[in-house]
Motif scaffolding. Structure first.
Motif, PDB file in Angstrom:
ATOM      1  N   SER A  51       0.829  -1.207   0.000  1.00 36.52           N
ATOM      2  CA  SER A  51       0.000   0.000   0.000  1.00 36.52           C
ATOM      3  C   SER A  51       0.863   1.257   0.000  1.00 36.52           C
ATOM      4  O   SER A  51       0.563   2.228  -0.715  1.00 36.52           O
ATOM      5  N   LYS A 189     -15.925  -2.114   2.189  1.00 37.55           N
ATOM      6  CA  LYS A 189     -14.902  -1.230   2.742  1.00 37.55           C
ATOM      7  C   LYS A 189     -13.721  -1.023   1.811  1.00 37.55           C
ATOM      8  O   LYS A 189     -13.205   0.106   1.696  1.00 37.55           O
ATOM      9  N   PHE A 190     -13.288  -2.098   1.132  1.00 35.79           N
ATOM     10  CA  PHE A 190     -12.049  -2.006   0.358  1.00 35.79           C
ATOM     11  C   PHE A 190     -12.212  -2.249  -1.141  1.00 35.79           C
ATOM     12  O   PHE A 190     -11.224  -2.220  -1.868  1.00 35.79           O
ATOM     13  N   VAL A 191     -13.442  -2.502  -1.594  1.00 36.41           N
ATOM     14  CA  VAL A 191     -13.668  -2.674  -3.029  1.00 36.41           C
ATOM     15  C   VAL A 191     -14.634  -1.623  -3.559  1.00 36.41           C
ATOM     16  O   VAL A 191     -14.322  -0.896  -4.509  1.00 36.41           O
ATOM     17  N   PRO A 194     -13.844   2.538  -2.234  1.00 35.46           N
ATOM     18  CA  PRO A 194     -12.806   3.261  -2.984  1.00 35.46           C
ATOM     19  C   PRO A 194     -13.266   3.754  -4.355  1.00 35.46           C
ATOM     20  O   PRO A 194     -12.635   4.649  -4.936  1.00 35.46           O
ATOM     21  N   THR A 198     -12.506   7.347  -6.519  1.00 32.36           N
ATOM     22  CA  THR A 198     -11.933   6.971  -7.817  1.00 32.36           C
ATOM     23  C   THR A 198     -12.689   7.625  -8.962  1.00 32.36           C
ATOM     24  O   THR A 198     -12.091   8.237  -9.860  1.00 32.36           O
ATOM     25  N   TRP A 233      -8.268   3.496  -8.973  1.00 35.48           N
ATOM     26  CA  TRP A 233      -8.935   2.622  -8.013  1.00 35.48           C
ATOM     27  C   TRP A 233      -7.919   1.938  -7.092  1.00 35.48           C
ATOM     28  O   TRP A 233      -8.118   1.865  -5.876  1.00 35.48           O
ATOM     29  N   ILE A 234      -6.825   1.450  -7.660  1.00 34.91           N
ATOM     30  CA  ILE A 234      -5.783   0.822  -6.845  1.00 34.91           C
ATOM     31  C   ILE A 234      -5.179   1.840  -5.882  1.00 34.91           C
ATOM     32  O   ILE A 234      -4.903   1.538  -4.706  1.00 34.91           O
ATOM     33  N   THR A 237      -7.651   2.507  -3.072  1.00 32.71           N
ATOM     34  CA  THR A 237      -7.761   1.311  -2.232  1.00 32.71           C
ATOM     35  C   THR A 237      -6.569   1.214  -1.291  1.00 32.71           C
ATOM     36  O   THR A 237      -6.726   0.947  -0.087  1.00 32.71           O
ATOM     37  N   ALA A 238      -5.371   1.431  -1.820  1.00 35.70           N
ATOM     38  CA  ALA A 238      -4.168   1.392  -0.986  1.00 35.70           C
ATOM     39  C   ALA A 238      -4.203   2.483   0.079  1.00 35.70           C
ATOM     40  O   ALA A 238      -3.830   2.261   1.238  1.00 35.70           O
ATOM     41  N   LEU A 240      -6.825   3.800   1.407  1.00 36.07           N
ATOM     42  CA  LEU A 240      -7.820   3.428   2.418  1.00 36.07           C
ATOM     43  C   LEU A 240      -7.338   2.286   3.309  1.00 36.07           C
ATOM     44  O   LEU A 240      -7.717   2.214   4.475  1.00 36.07           O
ATOM     45  N   VAL A 241      -6.518   1.388   2.776  1.00 34.32           N
ATOM     46  CA  VAL A 241      -5.931   0.340   3.617  1.00 34.32           C
ATOM     47  C   VAL A 241      -5.072   0.969   4.710  1.00 34.32           C
ATOM     48  O   VAL A 241      -5.152   0.587   5.890  1.00 34.32           O
TER      49      VAL A 241
END
Length: 295
Positions: A51, A189-191, A194, A198, A233-234, A237-238, A240-241
């Motif tokens: 991340s 939460k993670f898909v 984000p 995005t 998006w990636i 997502t990172a 948010l992780v």
């Protein structure tokens, strides 16, 4: 037959006679417990490193930014480590029964019958790795060869008639009964979540860089257009992780301190902490994106 909750005791038999309390557990020998704990630590560190690489190395001024290739390899490694942790859980699946005069552990072809009078104490794991659990201490001074991983040690200890008022027991009980982990929640939460920043930032970039919401698609085709969307998006997502990891650490510290200070209020504090963490995760991140956008 409907599936039974992983840590729930068996219901009374149909004829009304109560059966022995029985729990689905995971029986870990010490070496496998250490291995499982190490895999969890490595997987967490791996995901955090991936991340950080994505957040710091994606948008570096290039015309067509992409996540670093190393982050992708780390993500694949994390997936492999996750698979190993699931394999260990499958291999250690067992049933622990509490009968009036004995405790019975059944695991993959082995059956252990332990006289209740030979057990001096049952102790909650001081280090809850790879999860919460209970160790049996025999009156001979030796520990039972298997540690019992169980998300909620309290029902097991109460069924055994052992000490169940330790702060660590209250901490594990509150965590197991308040937090209900589901795949749908992880996906949200993670898909899915984000996708909110995005779409906003991707469309903003399309309008500024290419002159319209679909201009890149018309100029270069579908592949580059989707690649650009995937990159955003990636990235989020990172981000948010990392954001979720910060709140998770703080939440666990507050819940742990509350369990030690006042075990009776551990569930109430845990519930408050989880609600606050969700509000800060979803609302706080949206606020940060909006603040960044308006600068």
């Amino acid at each position: 037959m409907s599936p039974m909750h992983a840590d729930a005791p068996v219901e009374p038999s149909a004829n009304g006679q109560a059966e022995a309390s029985r729990f689905q557990v995971h029986a870990y020998p010490l070496a496998l417990r250490i291995t499982g704990s190490a895999l969890q630590v490595l997987m967490t560190a791996d995901l955090l490193c991936a991340s950080v690489l994505v957040v710091t190395g994606t948008f570096t001024g290039a015309m067509n930014p992409k996540p670093p290739a190393l982050a992708g390899w780390l993500a694949l490694l994390a997936l492999g480590l996750f698979g190993l942790t699931r394999l260990i859980r499958w291999l250690t699946a067992a049933t622990f029964s509490v009968e009036p005069s004995r405790f019975v552990l059944q695991r993959r072809g082995d059956r252990f019958e332990i006289p209740a009078t030979s057990v001096e104490s049952a102790r909650v794991w001081r280090l809850p790795m790879p999860g919460a659990g209970v160790s049996l201490r025999m009156k001979s001074g030796r520990g039972f060869q298997y540690g019992l991983r169980v998300a909620d040690p309290l029902p097991v200890l109460e069924a055994m008639g052992k000490e169940a008022h330790h702060p660590l027991t209250a901490f594990a009980h509150a965590r197991a009964t308040v937090i209900r982990r589901r795949w749908s929640h992880v996906a949200l939460k993670f898909v899915l979540f984000p996708l909110v920043p995005t779409v906003i930032m991707f469309q903003l970039n399309q309008r500024i860089t290419y002159g319209g919401p679909f201009a890149q698609y018309r100029m270069y085709g579908l592949g580059p257009y989707l690649q650009s969307f995937f990159t955003y998006w990636i990235y989020f997502t990172a981000l948010l992780v990392l954001f979720a990891s910060l709140w998770r650490v703080l939440s666990e510290l507050v819940a742990f301190a509350a369990a030690w200070i006042s075990p009776g209020r551990a569930r109430g504090v845990r519930r408050f902490v989880e609600v606050a963490s969700a509000v800060l995760y979803y609302g706080g991140f949206c606020s940060l994106v909006a603040w960044r956008f308006l600068q």
